[in-house]
Design an enzyme around this catalytic site. Structure first.
Site, short mmCIF file in Angstrom:
data_model
loop_
_atom_site.label_atom_id
_atom_site.label_comp_id
_atom_site.label_asym_id
_atom_site.label_seq_id
_atom_site.Cartn_x
_atom_site.Cartn_y
_atom_site.Cartn_z
N ARG A 140 -14.99 -10.96 -11.31
CA ARG A 140 -14.22 -10.17 -10.40
C ARG A 140 -13.13 -9.49 -11.19
O ARG A 140 -12.29 -9.94 -11.85
CB ARG A 140 -13.61 -11.13 -9.39
CG ARG A 140 -12.56 -10.18 -8.42
CD ARG A 140 -11.76 -11.15 -7.70
NE ARG A 140 -12.40 -11.88 -6.91
CZ ARG A 140 -12.04 -13.34 -6.26
NH1 ARG A 140 -10.77 -13.62 -6.81
NH2 ARG A 140 -12.63 -13.81 -5.42
N ASP A 164 -10.42 -18.06 -9.14
CA ASP A 164 -9.47 -17.21 -9.07
C ASP A 164 -8.45 -17.41 -10.51
O ASP A 164 -8.47 -18.59 -11.12
CB ASP A 164 -8.39 -17.59 -7.99
CG ASP A 164 -9.00 -17.11 -6.49
OD1 ASP A 164 -10.16 -16.29 -6.48
OD2 ASP A 164 -8.46 -17.26 -5.58
C1 LIG Z 1 -11.09 -9.55 -3.55
C2 LIG Z 1 -10.09 -9.72 -4.43
C3 LIG Z 1 -9.32 -10.78 -5.18
C4 LIG Z 1 -8.50 -10.95 -5.96
N1 LIG Z 1 -8.20 -12.04 -6.76
C5 LIG Z 1 -7.28 -11.95 -7.63
C6 LIG Z 1 -7.20 -12.91 -8.41
O1 LIG Z 1 -7.89 -14.03 -8.73
N2 LIG Z 1 -5.93 -12.72 -9.45
C7 LIG Z 1 -5.01 -11.72 -9.38
O2 LIG Z 1 -4.30 -11.69 -10.22
N3 LIG Z 1 -5.21 -10.82 -8.46
C8 LIG Z 1 -6.25 -10.96 -7.72
N4 LIG Z 1 -6.29 -9.84 -6.67
C9 LIG Z 1 -5.24 -8.91 -6.50
C10 LIG Z 1 -5.50 -7.97 -7.30
O3 LIG Z 1 -4.95 -8.24 -8.42
C11 LIG Z 1 -4.17 -6.81 -6.83
O4 LIG Z 1 -3.01 -7.31 -6.86
C12 LIG Z 1 -4.48 -6.31 -5.46
O5 LIG Z 1 -5.86 -6.00 -5.17
C13 LIG Z 1 -3.97 -4.86 -5.39
O6 LIG Z 1 -4.17 -4.07 -6.41
P1 LIG Z 1 -5.26 -2.69 -5.92
O7 LIG Z 1 -6.37 -2.61 -7.05
O8 LIG Z 1 -5.90 -2.86 -4.56
O9 LIG Z 1 -4.36 -1.52 -6.13
P2 LIG Z 1 -2.97 -1.14 -5.48
O10 LIG Z 1 -2.46 0.10 -6.29
O11 LIG Z 1 -2.08 -2.29 -5.49
O12 LIG Z 1 -3.32 -0.52 -4.03
C14 LIG Z 1 -4.09 0.61 -3.83
C15 LIG Z 1 -3.76 0.95 -2.31
O13 LIG Z 1 -4.48 0.04 -1.45
C16 LIG Z 1 -3.75 -0.36 -0.42
N5 LIG Z 1 -3.20 -1.65 -0.42
C17 LIG Z 1 -3.17 -2.47 -1.28
N6 LIG Z 1 -2.58 -3.74 -1.04
C18 LIG Z 1 -1.96 -3.46 0.10
C19 LIG Z 1 -1.54 -4.32 0.95
N7 LIG Z 1 -1.15 -5.60 0.81
N8 LIG Z 1 -1.27 -3.90 2.35
C20 LIG Z 1 -1.47 -2.65 2.80
N9 LIG Z 1 -2.09 -1.73 1.78
C21 LIG Z 1 -2.28 -2.09 0.47
C22 LIG Z 1 -2.57 0.68 -0.46
O14 LIG Z 1 -3.07 1.89 0.11
C23 LIG Z 1 -2.50 0.97 -2.09
O15 LIG Z 1 -1.90 2.28 -2.38
C24 LIG Z 1 -7.38 -9.93 -5.73
C25 LIG Z 1 -7.84 -8.67 -5.08
C26 LIG Z 1 -8.91 -8.56 -4.33
C27 LIG Z 1 -9.07 -7.41 -3.63
#
Ligand SMILES: Cc1cc2nc3c(=O)[nH]c(=O)nc-3n(C[C@H](O)[C@H](O)[C@H](O)COP(=O)(O)OP(=O)(O)OC[C@H]3O[C@@H](n4cnc5c(N)ncnc54)[C@H](O)[C@@H]3O)c2cc1C
Length: 300
Positions: free
Chosen positions: A176, A125
């Site tokens: 990722r 991660d």
């Molecule tokens: C499998 C995976 C691994 C990850 N690993 C890392 C990592 O190693 N390092 C790192 O910095 N980040 C990591 N992340 C987190 C990532 O960087 C984002 O912060 C997170 O995924 C939200 O971004 P998004 O692309 O979904 O967009 P967003 O704009 O945040 O979300 C898009 C939509 O998804 C829905 N949504 C998103 N989050 C939530 C929530 N918590 N509850 C309810 N609805 C929600 C909402 O409808 C929102 O409008 C990871 C994410 C995933 C999916």
């Protein structure tokens, strides 16, 4: 409502832990490894996969890091014994990266070595920016020692990410791609939502062009649609990519992608150290204010 969400986010440390726990339970498999195994089996029944994460980060003592390593090692045994469609995700600081590089490296190497003996994969991660270079260093060192079963994370909010992908491309890493979750300074990270989205698109396109394996980690419909368009445009095989989502987020969309034949892996965290992860998830929930009010004023 957005101003209310922002207010709640800023005052979250004042919200009782019992409330945080209640409204964040959907993001966590449970406190035990059995919970993570059960959730993974449920996902497998839907045609999905998981990556299991032992909750814990920014550990400050070697004892804590060794305990974390032991937990991760047991996770590998469980994945192997239960024949799970799963692998291990590790946070380098939970294995001591904030204490000493060599110590963390030896802990991670031990896990990667064990995973390798089972034919399993380990994802490093990516945490906040003080650890970016060191995490890539661990990846490169493991590769130089012959371990192919390890992958990295690229954060689309960092300006450096395009350069990082190009620099690491010769290792043919599994990447990722996520937006990035930590608060970073404007001098190193894009701050606005649209700018991060645009960079995500650019980086995903680059990863495909370089022939690298992307784990498309997002719940953002705009980005999911963009990825689906590229997949169709290049007529990609389902083995050439996967989607990734977090446990408890957009499960309907997740199941729809699975029904449409895409490979999809869910990040399944478990453990007792749930607070940091939970608050990060809640801050991303567009309906956080509603959830907190409901939890405060209604018993169920
Ligand atoms: C499998 C995976 C691994 C990850 N690993 C890392 C990592 O190693 N390092 C790192 O910095 N980040 C990591 N992340 C987190 C990532 O960087 C984002 O912060 C997170 O995924 C939200 O971004 P998004 O692309 O979904 O967009 P967003 O704009 O945040 O979300 C898009 C939509 O998804 C829905 N949504 C998103 N989050 C939530 C929530 N918590 N509850 C309810 N609805 C929600 C909402 O409808 C929102 O409008 C990871 C994410 C995933 C999916």
């Amino acid at each position: 409502m957005e101003w209310l969400n922002q207010l709640i986010i800023r005052t979250m440390p004042l919200v009782p832990k019992s409330i945080i726990r209640k409204i964040s339970s959907r993001y966590i498999a449970g406190e035990t490894l059995e919970d993570a195994v059960r959730v993974t089996k449920d996902l497998m029944a839907l045609g999905g996969m998981s990556t299991i994460d032992v909750l814990g980060e920014f550990v400050t003592t070697k004892e804590m890091a060794l305990h974390e390593r032991q937990m991760c090692s047991i996770v590998l045994d469980a994945i192997n014994e239960n024949q799970l469609e799963s692998y291990l995700s590790v946070k380098p600081t939970s294995l001591g990266l904030g204490i000493d590089f060599d110590f963390a490296y030896s802990n991670i190497k031990m896990l990667v070595e064990k995973a390798n003996s089972f034919g399993l994969f380990v994802r490093l991660d990516m945490e906040n920016s003080p650890y970016t270079d060191k995490t890539f260093e661990i990846f490169k060192k493991l590769r130089s020692e012959g371990f192919q079963n390890v992958g990295i994370v690229i954060q689309a909010y960092l300006y450096r990410s395009e350069n990082d992908i190009r620099k690491l491309a010769s290792y043919k890493p599994s990447i990722r791609l996520c937006k990035g979750i930590y608060r970073e300074s404007p001098s190193i990270a894009i701050q606005d939502k649209e700018g991060i989205r645009n960079n995500y698109k650019k980086l995903l396109q680059l990863i495909f062009e370089l022939g690298l394996y992307p784990a498309i980690a997002t719940h953002d419909e705009v980005l999911i649609k963009f990825a689906l368009e590229i997949i169709q445009k290049y007529n990609l095989n389902r083995k050439d990519y996967e989607f990734q989502m977090l446990l408890g987020v957009r499960e309907d969309r997740r199941n729809e992608l699975l029904r449409n034949g895409h490979r999809l892996r869910v990040y399944v965290p478990f453990g007792k150290d749930w607070y940091g992860y939970s608050t990060r998830r809640l801050k991303e929930n567009p309906d956080i204010a509603g959830h907190i009010f409901k939890a405060l004023f209604f018993k169920n």
